[in-house]
Motif scaffolding. Structure first.
Motif, mmCIF file in Angstrom:
data_model
loop_
_atom_site.group_PDB
_atom_site.id
_atom_site.type_symbol
_atom_site.label_atom_id
_atom_site.label_comp_id
_atom_site.label_asym_id
_atom_site.label_seq_id
_atom_site.Cartn_x
_atom_site.Cartn_y
_atom_site.Cartn_z
ATOM 1 N N GLU A 1 3.065 3.457 4.315
ATOM 2 C CA GLU A 1 3.498 2.114 4.717
ATOM 3 C C GLU A 1 4.686 1.589 3.913
ATOM 4 O OE1 GLU A 1 2.031 0.632 7.341
ATOM 5 O OE2 GLU A 1 0.652 2.317 7.537
ATOM 6 N N CYS B 1 -7.479 -4.027 -1.456
ATOM 7 C CA CYS B 1 -7.550 -3.430 -0.124
ATOM 8 C C CYS B 1 -6.142 -3.135 0.378
ATOM 9 C CB CYS B 1 -8.266 -4.375 0.838
ATOM 10 S SG CYS B 1 -8.760 -3.590 2.378
ATOM 11 N N SER B 2 -6.006 -1.982 1.000
ATOM 12 C CA SER B 2 -4.741 -1.625 1.638
ATOM 13 C C SER B 2 -4.790 -2.041 3.100
ATOM 14 C CB SER B 2 -4.499 -0.114 1.557
ATOM 15 O OG SER B 2 -4.275 0.285 0.236
ATOM 16 N N LYS C 1 -11.205 -0.201 -4.562
ATOM 17 C CA LYS C 1 -10.201 -0.318 -3.515
ATOM 18 C C LYS C 1 -10.742 0.179 -2.175
ATOM 19 C CE LYS C 1 -5.740 1.416 -2.024
ATOM 20 N NZ LYS C 1 -6.219 2.396 -1.055
ATOM 21 N N GLU D 1 -10.936 4.136 -5.726
ATOM 22 C CA GLU D 1 -10.806 3.964 -4.284
ATOM 23 C C GLU D 1 -11.986 4.570 -3.538
ATOM 24 O OE1 GLU D 1 -7.901 4.613 -0.440
ATOM 25 O OE2 GLU D 1 -7.124 5.050 -2.435
ATOM 26 N N GLN E 1 -9.719 0.403 2.285
ATOM 27 C CA GLN E 1 -8.669 0.446 3.294
ATOM 28 C C GLN E 1 -9.167 -0.344 4.505
ATOM 29 O OE1 GLN E 1 -7.503 4.476 4.173
ATOM 30 N NE2 GLN E 1 -7.322 5.038 2.010
ATOM 31 N N SER F 1 2.407 2.788 -3.447
ATOM 32 C CA SER F 1 2.263 4.223 -3.676
ATOM 33 C C SER F 1 3.502 4.909 -3.123
ATOM 34 C CB SER F 1 1.012 4.767 -2.985
ATOM 35 O OG SER F 1 -0.079 4.784 -3.861
ATOM 36 N N TYR G 1 -2.116 -6.911 -3.147
ATOM 37 C CA TYR G 1 -2.184 -5.897 -2.103
ATOM 38 C C TYR G 1 -1.809 -4.512 -2.640
ATOM 39 C CZ TYR G 1 -2.559 -9.589 1.388
ATOM 40 O OH TYR G 1 -2.993 -10.664 2.137
ATOM 41 N N LYS G 2 -2.388 -3.509 -2.046
ATOM 42 C CA LYS G 2 -2.006 -2.116 -2.303
ATOM 43 C C LYS G 2 -1.375 -1.564 -1.028
ATOM 44 C CE LYS G 2 -1.449 2.008 -3.547
ATOM 45 N NZ LYS G 2 -2.383 3.082 -3.329
ATOM 46 N N ILE G 3 -0.191 -0.966 -1.177
ATOM 47 C CA ILE G 3 0.519 -0.400 -0.048
ATOM 48 C C ILE G 3 0.399 1.113 -0.102
ATOM 49 C CG2 ILE G 3 2.742 -0.212 1.152
ATOM 50 C CD1 ILE G 3 1.500 -3.026 1.077
ATOM 51 N N GLY G 4 -0.209 1.701 0.915
ATOM 52 C CA GLY G 4 -0.360 3.141 0.980
ATOM 53 C C GLY G 4 0.976 3.841 1.175
#
Length: 337
Positions: free
Chosen positions: A122, A97-98, A40, A12, A42, A142, A116-119
Motif C-alpha cells: 500500500e 491495524c493495517s 497488530k 502481528e 489487518q 513497511s 496506522y500501519k501501512i503494509g
C-alpha cells in the motif's frame, strides 16, 4: 506511538485467527504475557479492497475458491472490531491495524486507533495515504516492495501533508531467507529520511530480530502463531509465543548494551580485579647474590603489587641481585643492585 519504549515490539496476528473471534481473542491474552507493546491486525473489507479477479499469492486454502472469498472469511463487523480494540486496551496492549481500503480507515477512526500501519503493498497507494493524512495521525510504512524512487514519492507526499511517520525495512518473502534480510537498508533508510527506522520480520527466527536491533532498528514487527504447523499463509513465517518472549528478552538486552557504550580506556571499575588477576615478577629457582637475571629465571605470579609488575620484565633482565632469593620469591626493586 510510545516510542519512548525502545525497541518497540509489534506482534502481528494478521490472519492467524482464521476468521475466528475466539482464536483472535486468545492471541490477545497470550501476547499480553510476552512483553510486546502492541498487537497488530489487518482490517480486510473484501468488497472495498478486492475483487473476484484477485489471484492467490500462494494457493494455500482448501475452503476458499478465490482470494476474494478468503478476505470475506477474514472479515469482522465494526462492532466486533470495537470489542477487539477494547480487549487490547484492557490487557495493556496498543491496538495497531493495517487498513486496506479507505472504508477501513473510516472504521478505524470510529474505533479510535492512535496510528496506522501501512503494509508493503500500500506504500504507493496515495489515495489511502491521503485518507490517513486527513486524520492527522502518524503512521508506520513497511518498505518491502518499494524502490527508493517509490519511497521518495510517498514520503514527499506525507511530508507535504505534515504526517509523522517511521519506516520499517521489510522483505516481502515468506519465510525470508538470510540473503534477503537487507540489514544494510536499516541505516540507509535512517540516513536518507532521518526518521525512526525499524525492521519487519518474516524469517520466523529470533536471531534475525536481535541482529536488526544491533544494527539500529528501533521498532520490531513480526508475525506470531500458536504453532507453525497451523493453517494459514503466514504460519511458516511466524514466531511462536515462547519465541516472542525470548525475542523481547534478548532484544532488550542488546538495546541496553547499545545505549551504554564502554569507554575502553576507563578501567577504574576494574581496579580491585586487576590487583587480583594481574601478576608480579618472581624467580622460578633459588638464586644467589650477584646473579645476573635472565629471562629463564623469571615467572609471573598473582597477585599484583607483591613484586615488580610483570609488564616490566624487560627492564630487569641483565640486572644483578643484591641478596639471595629462594625459589618463587617475589622480585622487588630492593632486591636489585
Amino acid at each position: 506511538m510510545k516510542l519512548d519504549k525502545k525497541p518497540y515490539y509489534i506482534a502481528e496476528i494478521g490472519q492467524a485467527h482464521e476468521g475466528s473471534l475466539g482464536i483472535l481473542h486468545s492471541y490477545i491474552d497470550a501476547l499480553a504475557t510476552t512483553g510486546v507493546h502492541a498487537v497488530k491486525f489487518q482490517m480486510h473489507i473484501a468488497t472495498a479492497e478486492s475483487s473476484e479477479h484477485e489471484p492467490f499469492r500462494v494457493k494455500f486454502s482448501y475452503e476458499d475458491v478465490t482470494r476474494f472469498d478468503y478476505w470475506k472469511r477474514m472479515e469482522f463487523t465494526l462492532e466486533q472490531w470495537k470489542e477487539i480494540k477494547q480487549h487490547c486496551d484492557a490487557v495493556g496492549l496498543d491496538f495497531i491495524c493495517s487498513p486496506f481500503s479507505n472504508l477501513a480507515v473510516d472504521w478505524l477512526e470510529t474505533i479510535g486507533v492512535e496510528y496506522y500501519k501501512i503494509g508493503s503493498g500500500e506504500v504507493t497507494n496515495l489515495l489511502l495515504l491521503e485518507k490517513i493524512a486527513q486524520t492527522g495521525k502518524p503512521l508506520i510504512l513497511s518498505s518491502g516492495m518499494s524502490s527508493y524512487e517509490e519511497l521518495d514519492t510517498s514520503i514527499s507526499f506525507l511530508r507535504e501533508k505534515n504526517v509523522p511517520f517511521s519506516i520499517l525495512q521489510c522483505t516481502t518473502s515468506y519465510p525470508t531467507q538470510p540473503k534477503q534480510y537487507g540489514f544494510n537498508v536499516i541505516q540507509e533508510l535512517k540516513n536518507r529520511y532521518n526518521v525512526v527506522v525499524g525492521f519487519s520480520d518474516h524469517s520466523a527466527k529470533v536471531a534475525t530480530n536481535v541482529a536488526a536491533v544491533a544494527l539500529g532498528a528501533e521498532i520490531l514487527e513480526f508475525h506470531v502463531v500458536f504453532d507453525r504447523k497451523m493453517f494459514g499463509p503466514d504460519a511458516k513465517s511466524s514466531l511462536t509465543l515462547d519465541e516472542v518472549t525470548q525475542l523481547v528478552y534478548d532484544c532488550n538486552a542488546i538495546y541496553e548494551a547499545i545505549e551504554h557504550p564502554i569507554h575502553k580506556n576507563d578501567t577504574s571499575s576494574f581496579t580491585e580485579l586487576k590487583s587480583i588477576f594481574e601478576k608480579s615478577l618472581s624467580v622460578n629457582k633459588a638464586l644467589s647474590k650477584g646473579h645476573m637475571l635472565q629471562f629463564n629465571d623469571l615467572e609471573a605470579k598473582k597477585p599484583k603489587g607483591y613484586g615488580i609488575d610483570a609488564v616490566r620484565f624487560q627492564e630487569i633482565i641483565g640486572k644483578k641481585l643484591n641478596k639471595n632469593l629462594n625459589q618463587w620469591d617475589f622480585l622487588n626493586e630492593s632486591d636489585l643492585e
